[in-house]
Design an enzyme around this catalytic site. Structure first.
Site, PDB file in Angstrom:
ATOM      1  N   CYS A 170       0.934  -1.159   0.537  1.00 27.83           N
ATOM      2  CA  CYS A 170      -0.435  -0.167  -0.453  1.00 27.83           C
ATOM      3  C   CYS A 170       1.094   1.683  -0.104  1.00 27.83           C
ATOM      4  O   CYS A 170       0.533   2.088  -1.141  1.00 27.83           O
ATOM      5  CB  CYS A 170      -0.789   0.068   1.394  1.00 27.83           C
ATOM      6  SG  CYS A 170      -1.158  -1.304   2.444  1.00 27.83           S
ATOM      7  N   ARG A 207       7.881 -10.704   5.462  1.00 27.72           N
ATOM      8  CA  ARG A 207       7.182 -10.102   7.272  1.00 27.72           C
ATOM      9  C   ARG A 207       7.861 -11.282   8.143  1.00 27.72           C
ATOM     10  O   ARG A 207       8.026 -11.707   7.670  1.00 27.72           O
ATOM     11  CB  ARG A 207       5.730 -10.007   7.561  1.00 27.72           C
ATOM     12  CG  ARG A 207       4.855  -9.571   6.983  1.00 27.72           C
ATOM     13  CD  ARG A 207       3.254  -9.619   7.426  1.00 27.72           C
ATOM     14  NE  ARG A 207       2.861  -8.469   5.879  1.00 27.72           N
ATOM     15  CZ  ARG A 207       1.172  -8.557   5.973  1.00 27.72           C
ATOM     16  NH1 ARG A 207       0.594  -9.022   6.518  1.00 27.72           N
ATOM     17  NH2 ARG A 207       0.866  -8.008   5.243  1.00 27.72           N
ATOM     18  N   GLN A 245       0.906 -11.673  -2.576  1.00 27.46           N
ATOM     19  CA  GLN A 245      -0.883 -11.330  -2.530  1.00 27.46           C
ATOM     20  C   GLN A 245      -1.498 -11.282  -3.491  1.00 27.46           C
ATOM     21  O   GLN A 245      -0.300 -10.255  -4.710  1.00 27.46           O
ATOM     22  CB  GLN A 245      -1.308 -10.543  -1.239  1.00 27.46           C
ATOM     23  CG  GLN A 245      -1.074 -10.614   0.076  1.00 27.46           C
ATOM     24  CD  GLN A 245      -1.479  -9.993   1.230  1.00 27.46           C
ATOM     25  OE1 GLN A 245      -1.699  -8.498   0.549  1.00 27.46           O
ATOM     26  NE2 GLN A 245      -1.921  -9.697   2.022  1.00 27.46           N
ATOM     27  N   ASP A 254      -3.252  -9.021  -5.027  1.00 25.29           N
ATOM     28  CA  ASP A 254      -3.018  -7.601  -3.688  1.00 25.29           C
ATOM     29  C   ASP A 254      -3.289  -6.349  -4.911  1.00 25.29           C
ATOM     30  O   ASP A 254      -2.933  -6.013  -5.769  1.00 25.29           O
ATOM     31  CB  ASP A 254      -1.626  -7.407  -2.830  1.00 25.29           C
ATOM     32  CG  ASP A 254      -2.222  -6.267  -2.000  1.00 25.29           C
ATOM     33  OD1 ASP A 254      -3.171  -6.183  -1.430  1.00 25.29           O
ATOM     34  OD2 ASP A 254      -1.287  -5.018  -1.265  1.00 25.29           O
ATOM     35  N   HIS A 310      -5.354  -1.505  -4.749  1.00 29.05           N
ATOM     36  CA  HIS A 310      -5.438  -0.767  -4.008  1.00 29.05           C
ATOM     37  C   HIS A 310      -6.200   0.309  -5.114  1.00 29.05           C
ATOM     38  O   HIS A 310      -5.635   0.491  -5.975  1.00 29.05           O
ATOM     39  CB  HIS A 310      -4.147   0.112  -3.232  1.00 29.05           C
ATOM     40  CG  HIS A 310      -4.096  -0.952  -2.192  1.00 29.05           C
ATOM     41  ND1 HIS A 310      -2.420  -1.913  -2.450  1.00 29.05           N
ATOM     42  CD2 HIS A 310      -3.415  -0.700  -1.425  1.00 29.05           C
ATOM     43  CE1 HIS A 310      -2.053  -2.500  -1.566  1.00 29.05           C
ATOM     44  NE2 HIS A 310      -3.098  -1.717  -0.894  1.00 29.05           N
ATOM     45  N   LYS A 322     -12.792  -3.427   8.432  1.00 29.77           N
ATOM     46  CA  LYS A 322     -12.542  -4.467   7.173  1.00 29.77           C
ATOM     47  C   LYS A 322     -13.521  -4.741   6.629  1.00 29.77           C
ATOM     48  O   LYS A 322     -14.305  -5.626   7.926  1.00 29.77           O
ATOM     49  CB  LYS A 322     -11.414  -4.977   7.724  1.00 29.77           C
ATOM     50  CG  LYS A 322     -11.030  -6.059   6.790  1.00 29.77           C
ATOM     51  CD  LYS A 322      -9.267  -6.669   7.774  1.00 29.77           C
ATOM     52  CE  LYS A 322      -8.953  -8.220   7.255  1.00 29.77           C
ATOM     53  NZ  LYS A 322      -8.004  -8.445   7.672  1.00 29.77           N
ATOM     54  N   HIS A 325      -7.586  -1.378   0.228  1.00 25.79           N
ATOM     55  CA  HIS A 325      -7.502  -2.360   0.429  1.00 25.79           C
ATOM     56  C   HIS A 325      -7.617  -3.580   0.034  1.00 25.79           C
ATOM     57  O   HIS A 325      -9.186  -3.748   0.656  1.00 25.79           O
ATOM     58  CB  HIS A 325      -6.697  -2.634   1.263  1.00 25.79           C
ATOM     59  CG  HIS A 325      -5.542  -1.230   2.006  1.00 25.79           C
ATOM     60  ND1 HIS A 325      -4.759  -1.206   2.024  1.00 25.79           N
ATOM     61  CD2 HIS A 325      -6.101  -0.345   2.173  1.00 25.79           C
ATOM     62  CE1 HIS A 325      -4.191  -0.188   2.579  1.00 25.79           C
ATOM     63  NE2 HIS A 325      -5.313   0.136   3.122  1.00 25.79           N
TER      64      HIS A 325
HETATM   65 ZN   LIG Z   1      -2.844  -2.708   1.323  1.00 24.85          ZN
END
Ligand SMILES: [Zn+2]
Ligand SMILES: [Zn+2]
Length: 637
Positions: A332, A361, A379, A381, A383, A463, A509
């Site tokens: 992000c 991580r 991911q 992922d 945005h 979320k 996200h």
């Molecule tokens: Zn994010």
């Protein structure tokens, strides 16, 4: 006052004299035998407790959630009693309940063996049969300290010393006593179905600098039938465990040289890339654009985003010549730089940046597990930056995409959660309230019944989670969408409004599969390694019956290959039954058998994973069937 008014859950009520035992009220309600504890005005208590004022009583039955908790903790006591009677000198520490069971940590010079578990279980059964009354007692704290000191229970003494209350409660059963809040079953005879499952190492107070303890795990259920069903489920889980199946199917491996960072073998990589390609194809349709962003940033980036404060301990940080850098744990903040790289007008929005970048991580080594808890992952992922007016449509579009993906994987048992503002949060409260309202609106419109998890949102926004229940009844959060209440302002993101002024965009996200690594683990266990045809690393395996068919088999192989199928040829001089069994163990969707008959008639004889034989048919016809099967799996037919 001569009598008090007791309301029973369910609406009935009775008047009794103050000081009446709860078990007497249970008897009058007809649950004296069934109940194992009760809740008085919501507080769990023993059946032997008394009531002295007007109250509401709900009886706790052993097969309820509360009941299982009481039962399991009572079984932990029973186990500790058995261990101490079999192995004198063993000290007890703590013994809480966990999902589906309990454990107790012991300090002992003896190293417990699997044979010991059988012995302990036997003694537990004897103690249960002895029908020992479980009796609560309250004593001053210093008296309790003295009592446990005399018994040589140093850990209990330390625990009691840390309790602020002046009085503590003990539970006795037979000659055994433990410090405990309770409540407990009225007698050991109420414990009817249990099993000790494993032994593990543990540390006092969970700290590796402290003494090493031994932990014994067990499970307990309301009856034999539930226990057996559970044991069958964990046996099934062992069979499906991705940490076993992954290496067995040659998909991935792990090595201490890179803790928590899986090596994907060629077959595993096919699954990995096929999943990504599937999502990529959807992105075309849902209007996402893919981007590539840096892996390593100066830590200023996370100081701006707030992650440096909240997430630093979970990051790989390094000092290089000109300052501190970090490997990104999420995409992000990088995407915010991307958005700020040019000036956007409201006409350009929404912008949807998709990124399959590798993320790192620093998970503590103790929690690393197969592909589900890793240090290196990617991911699906993305945005989304949009105007406030576009928010509802973006959320609805995300729900539609999630539904489409879940259908392809056959994930039909879904629970939707809404996770709201935590205690520690970034951004303005009004933004949070608007964001939570938007998420609620979206879920209502989609017709989901929603479970709210108060305070469980991320520190930067609320979320929605789509939890999927797998064949082993385990729940996994896969798809999530979050509205960011902090980052757009912290990064000073702006777009030009229709009025020509500037405004802060809304940032979302979202991910559907989540971590690809974790998704593969979950799918692998859900389908026990039998991936659908479109995703299977090897889709077809051609098997010759004898050497006579090698030439034709090679031609068939070349044709499948040219058509883009993932195919292998087994022309070894082995018995057909053996070759079929191997293909079966490798969970390959189709074994394509070629004998003399097939060579003569220019056909193939496919055998479906699981054993169904398809009558011999021309190759072109079979390929047509395969295409139809894939289309059906992808929801296109
Ligand atoms: Zn994010
Ligand atoms: Zn206890």
């Amino acid at each position: 006052m001569d009598s008090i008014h007791v309301t029973l859950a369910g609406g009935k009520s009775v008047d009794v004299r103050p000081g009446t035992r709860i078990e007497e009220i249970a008897a009058s309600a007809g649950v004296r035998k069934a109940a194992i504890a009760a809740k008085v005005d919501g507080q769990p208590v023993d059946l032997a407790g008394i009531v002295d004022k007007d109250c509401v009583i709900e009886f706790i039955l052993p097969d309820s959630r509360d009941g299982l908790d009481v039962l399991r903790h009572s079984t932990a006591h029973l186990m500790a009693q058995a261990v101490q009677s079999l192995f004198p000198g063993t000290q007890v520490t703590i013994g809480p309940t966990i999902e589906d069971g309990f454990y107790y940590d012991f300090k002992s010079d003896r190293t417990f063996s699997p044979e010991d578990l059988t012995l302990i279980e036997k003694r537990m059964q004897e103690l249960a049969n002895a029908d020992l009354k479980v009796v609560r007692e309250e004593i001053p704290r210093n008296v309790a300290i003295e009592l446990f000191r005399k018994m040589g229970e140093d850990y209990k003494v330390q625990i009691i010393e840390g309790i602020p209350e002046e009085k503590v409660s003990l539970y006795r059963q037979g000659d055994w006593v433990d410090l405990c809040r309770g409540p407990h079953v009225p007698s050991t005879a109420a414990i009817k179905a249990f099993k000790l499952t494993s032994i593990a190492g543990a540390y006092w107070r969970g700290d590796s600098r402290n003494e090493q303890l031994q932990r014994i795990y067990g499970t307990a259920w309301a009856n034999r039938k539930d226990l057996d069903a559970y044991l069958k489920r964990i046996e099934e889980a062992k069979q499906r465990d991705h940490r076993r199946l992954g290496p067995a199917l040659d998909l991935f491996s792990l090595h201490p040289i890179a803790p928590g960072s899986p090596f994907f073998h060629p077959k595993g990589t096919i699954i990995y890339n096929t999943l990504i390609q599937y999502i990529r194809d959807l992105y075309g349709r849902y209007g996402y654009t893919e981007v590539v962003t840096p892996l390593i940033y100066k830590t200023e980036l996370w100081k701006t985003s707030g992650h440096y404060e909240a997430f630093r301990d979970d990051m790989f940080l390094m000092n290089v010549h000109d300052g501190e850098y970090g490997v990104k744990p999420m995409n992000c903040p990088g995407h915010c730089y991307l958005f700020a790289a040019r000036k956007y007008s409201y006409r350009d929005l929404p912008i949807r940046y998709a990124d399959f970048s590798r993320l790192h991580r620093f998970e503590p080594s103790g929690v690393l597990s197969g592909l589900t808890r890793v240090r290196s992952f990617a991911q699906d992922d993305a945005h989304i930056y949009c105007t406030p007016d576009q928010l509802d449509a973006e959320l609805a579009q995300f729900v539609a995409m999630t539904k489409e993906v879940y259908k392809v994987f056959g994930f039909d048992r879904i629970e939707v959660t809404l996770q709201t503002r935590p205690e520690k949060f970034l951004g303005r409260v009004e933004l949070w309230e608007d964001a939570e309202a938007a998420l609620r609106r979206c879920l209502e419109q989609a017709g989901f019944s929603v479970k709210v998890l108060p305070g469980e949102g991320a520190f930067y926004g609320p979320k929605i989670g789509f939890d999927f229940r797998d064949v082993l009844e385990r729940s996994w959060t896969l798809a999530t969408v979050q509205i960011d209440c902090a980052m757009p302002e912290r990064f000073g993101l702006r777009y030009v409004t229709p009025e020509g002024s500037e405004a802060t965009p809304v940032m979302l996200h979202r991910a559907v599969l989540g971590s690809i690594e974790r998704f593969i683990a979950i799918l692998l266990e859900h389908c026990a390694g039998a991936f659908p045809l479109w995703l299977a690393p090897v889709q077809l395996k051609i098997l010759t019956v004898t050497d006579n068919q090698i030439e034709y088999a090679k031609k068939v192989f070349a044709q499948f290959h040219a058509e883009g199928w993932r195919v292998e040829l087994d022309s070894r001089n082995e018995k057909l039954g053996y070759k079929i069994r191997e293909a079966q163990l490798a969970k390959i969707p189709y074994a394509v058998v070629i004998g003399d008959k097939e060579v003569e008639s220019h056909t193939v004889a496919p055998r479906r994973r699981g054993g169904e034989n398809i009558p011999a048919l021309p190759l072109a016809e079979f390929v047509e069937r395969l295409r139809g099967e894939v289309a059906h799996e992808m929801g296109e037919a």
